[in-house]
Design an enzyme around this catalytic site. Sequence first.
Site, mmCIF file in Angstrom:
data_model
loop_
_atom_site.group_PDB
_atom_site.id
_atom_site.type_symbol
_atom_site.label_atom_id
_atom_site.label_comp_id
_atom_site.label_asym_id
_atom_site.label_seq_id
_atom_site.Cartn_x
_atom_site.Cartn_y
_atom_site.Cartn_z
ATOM 1 N N ASN A 118 -91.044 -55.755 -63.318
ATOM 2 C CA ASN A 118 -91.374 -55.934 -64.726
ATOM 3 C C ASN A 118 -92.544 -55.056 -65.172
ATOM 4 O O ASN A 118 -93.191 -55.371 -66.182
ATOM 5 C CB ASN A 118 -91.692 -57.402 -65.006
ATOM 6 N N GLU A 156 -86.474 -46.750 -67.116
ATOM 7 C CA GLU A 156 -86.356 -47.584 -65.921
ATOM 8 C C GLU A 156 -86.409 -46.743 -64.651
ATOM 9 O O GLU A 156 -86.934 -47.173 -63.622
ATOM 10 C CB GLU A 156 -85.069 -48.406 -65.969
ATOM 11 N N GLU A 200 -87.074 -64.029 -57.806
ATOM 12 C CA GLU A 200 -88.356 -63.743 -58.442
ATOM 13 C C GLU A 200 -89.400 -64.819 -58.188
ATOM 14 O O GLU A 200 -90.059 -65.310 -59.101
ATOM 15 C CB GLU A 200 -88.180 -63.527 -59.959
ATOM 16 N N ARG A 228 -90.474 -59.745 -56.702
ATOM 17 C CA ARG A 228 -89.522 -59.188 -57.659
ATOM 18 C C ARG A 228 -90.150 -58.980 -59.033
ATOM 19 O O ARG A 228 -89.673 -58.150 -59.817
ATOM 20 C CB ARG A 228 -88.284 -60.096 -57.765
ATOM 21 N N ARG A 276 -68.370 -73.572 -63.643
ATOM 22 C CA ARG A 276 -69.544 -73.641 -62.762
ATOM 23 C C ARG A 276 -69.695 -72.443 -61.831
ATOM 24 O O ARG A 276 -70.364 -72.519 -60.808
ATOM 25 C CB ARG A 276 -69.561 -74.951 -61.958
ATOM 26 N N LYS A 285 -84.518 -50.825 -56.229
ATOM 27 C CA LYS A 285 -84.291 -52.179 -56.719
ATOM 28 C C LYS A 285 -83.707 -53.060 -55.633
ATOM 29 O O LYS A 285 -84.081 -54.235 -55.504
ATOM 30 C CB LYS A 285 -83.375 -52.177 -57.940
ATOM 31 N N LYS A 304 -79.542 -60.833 -62.269
ATOM 32 C CA LYS A 304 -80.134 -61.494 -63.429
ATOM 33 C C LYS A 304 -79.133 -61.457 -64.579
ATOM 34 O O LYS A 304 -78.668 -60.385 -64.968
ATOM 35 C CB LYS A 304 -81.431 -60.809 -63.858
ATOM 36 N N HIS A 306 -91.333 -56.275 -73.887
ATOM 37 C CA HIS A 306 -90.585 -57.378 -74.490
ATOM 38 C C HIS A 306 -91.260 -57.847 -75.775
ATOM 39 O O HIS A 306 -90.583 -58.260 -76.733
ATOM 40 C CB HIS A 306 -90.466 -58.532 -73.508
ATOM 41 N N HIS A 318 -84.317 -51.062 -75.588
ATOM 42 C CA HIS A 318 -85.067 -51.700 -74.508
ATOM 43 C C HIS A 318 -85.893 -50.675 -73.732
ATOM 44 O O HIS A 318 -87.090 -50.878 -73.482
ATOM 45 C CB HIS A 318 -84.104 -52.422 -73.566
ATOM 46 N N HIS A 327 -92.958 -54.494 -68.819
ATOM 47 C CA HIS A 327 -92.045 -55.378 -69.534
ATOM 48 C C HIS A 327 -92.754 -56.446 -70.353
ATOM 49 O O HIS A 327 -92.226 -56.867 -71.384
ATOM 50 C CB HIS A 327 -91.069 -56.029 -68.553
#
Length: 385
Positions: free
Chosen positions: A267, A207, A259, A263, A143, A249, A165, A274, A287, A270
């Site tokens: 993206n 990026e 987010e 945030r 956990r 960032k 993330k 994606h 990517h 993105h």
Amino acid sequence: MGTQSDWLKISLGHWRNQALSTHTKTRRVEVALGERSYNIEIGQQLLTDSSLLHALIPANQVMVVTNETIAPLYLDALVKSLGTKQVATCVLPDGEQAKRLDSMLPVFDELLANGFDRDCYLVALGGGVIGDLAGFVAATYQRGVAFVQIPTTLLAMVDSSVGGKTGVNHPCGKNMIGAFHQPKAVIADLDLLSSLPDREFRAGMAEVIKYALLGDAAFLAWLEAHLPEVFARDTEALAYIVERSCQNKAAIVQADEKEAGQRALLNLGHSFGHAIEGATGYGPWLHGEAIAAGMCMALRLSARLSWITAEECARGIALIQRAGLPIEPPSQITPETFLDFMQRDKKNRGGQLRLVLLKGLGNAVVSADYPESALLETLQEYSDG
């Protein structure tokens, strides 16, 4: 929404005014998140700095997760630097295809076989795939246990290692399974970039350019002037782009850790990118390459909406092209395929397709307030169909 980037400019101001010396061995950027705060250490010879590693990885039980490409280069040096700790290692296949749920099982197997408890640390030694996957293991093992990022690619240094993330891909969408789990530290050893292939380096620059376009116009101008030094891998230029990107960032993550709103600005490109990755099978396009093409699509849509001028659009695309990155997606991807993937995007709310677009270079907004026809025209512009 045109002033959303103002808070970013304010947040970055205190870093810029400090004017760190370009001759310091190590630069440090803090990600201030209360009890989850941590530092990003940026410098050279950090992987072999035993005192630094012992300070940042205080556990006796350490699991190093890496891949088949990185292990022969840096794993032995890291294990040696960790000294007398109980160190276990797990070497996974390289590539985006390894970023899936079943790739996590060997890491769990090693943790359990070695009797690692809740006080252990995981160390992600690799690029974005290893960082995301190892971070997700850390978020879920017993956990939640601590982990440290040691990124080995430019893309990971400036983006994926920072912000907490973590996750894996699903055939129906990228990063759809994961958790927010902040690292205890990020160690960006610039020497590790010496082994990075040119294609991977260029992908990381996507990026870097993203931060300039979305909220840092001064950085955009710097990149336009200093791209040759960056691609010559000048140490001071590398230190600067990693530091400046991490500052950008960190400012956004501090304002919106999970987010809920701002945030999502990270993206930029993105949603389109994606879709490119998904439609091509997660692998043929790196990517950063997909994000580069995606940013060009966002620029073109922003210009179609008259949110930026044709000159601003051309300027942004020109920088991406100068970085040796794709400025168009594969022409065989139909508008219908783009929309299918984009409609699964995590930014969407209430069935609305929310995109990160520009209202000026250095001024990004998250919006669903655009005519659907403009999006369709943009997608059709790039399609053979």
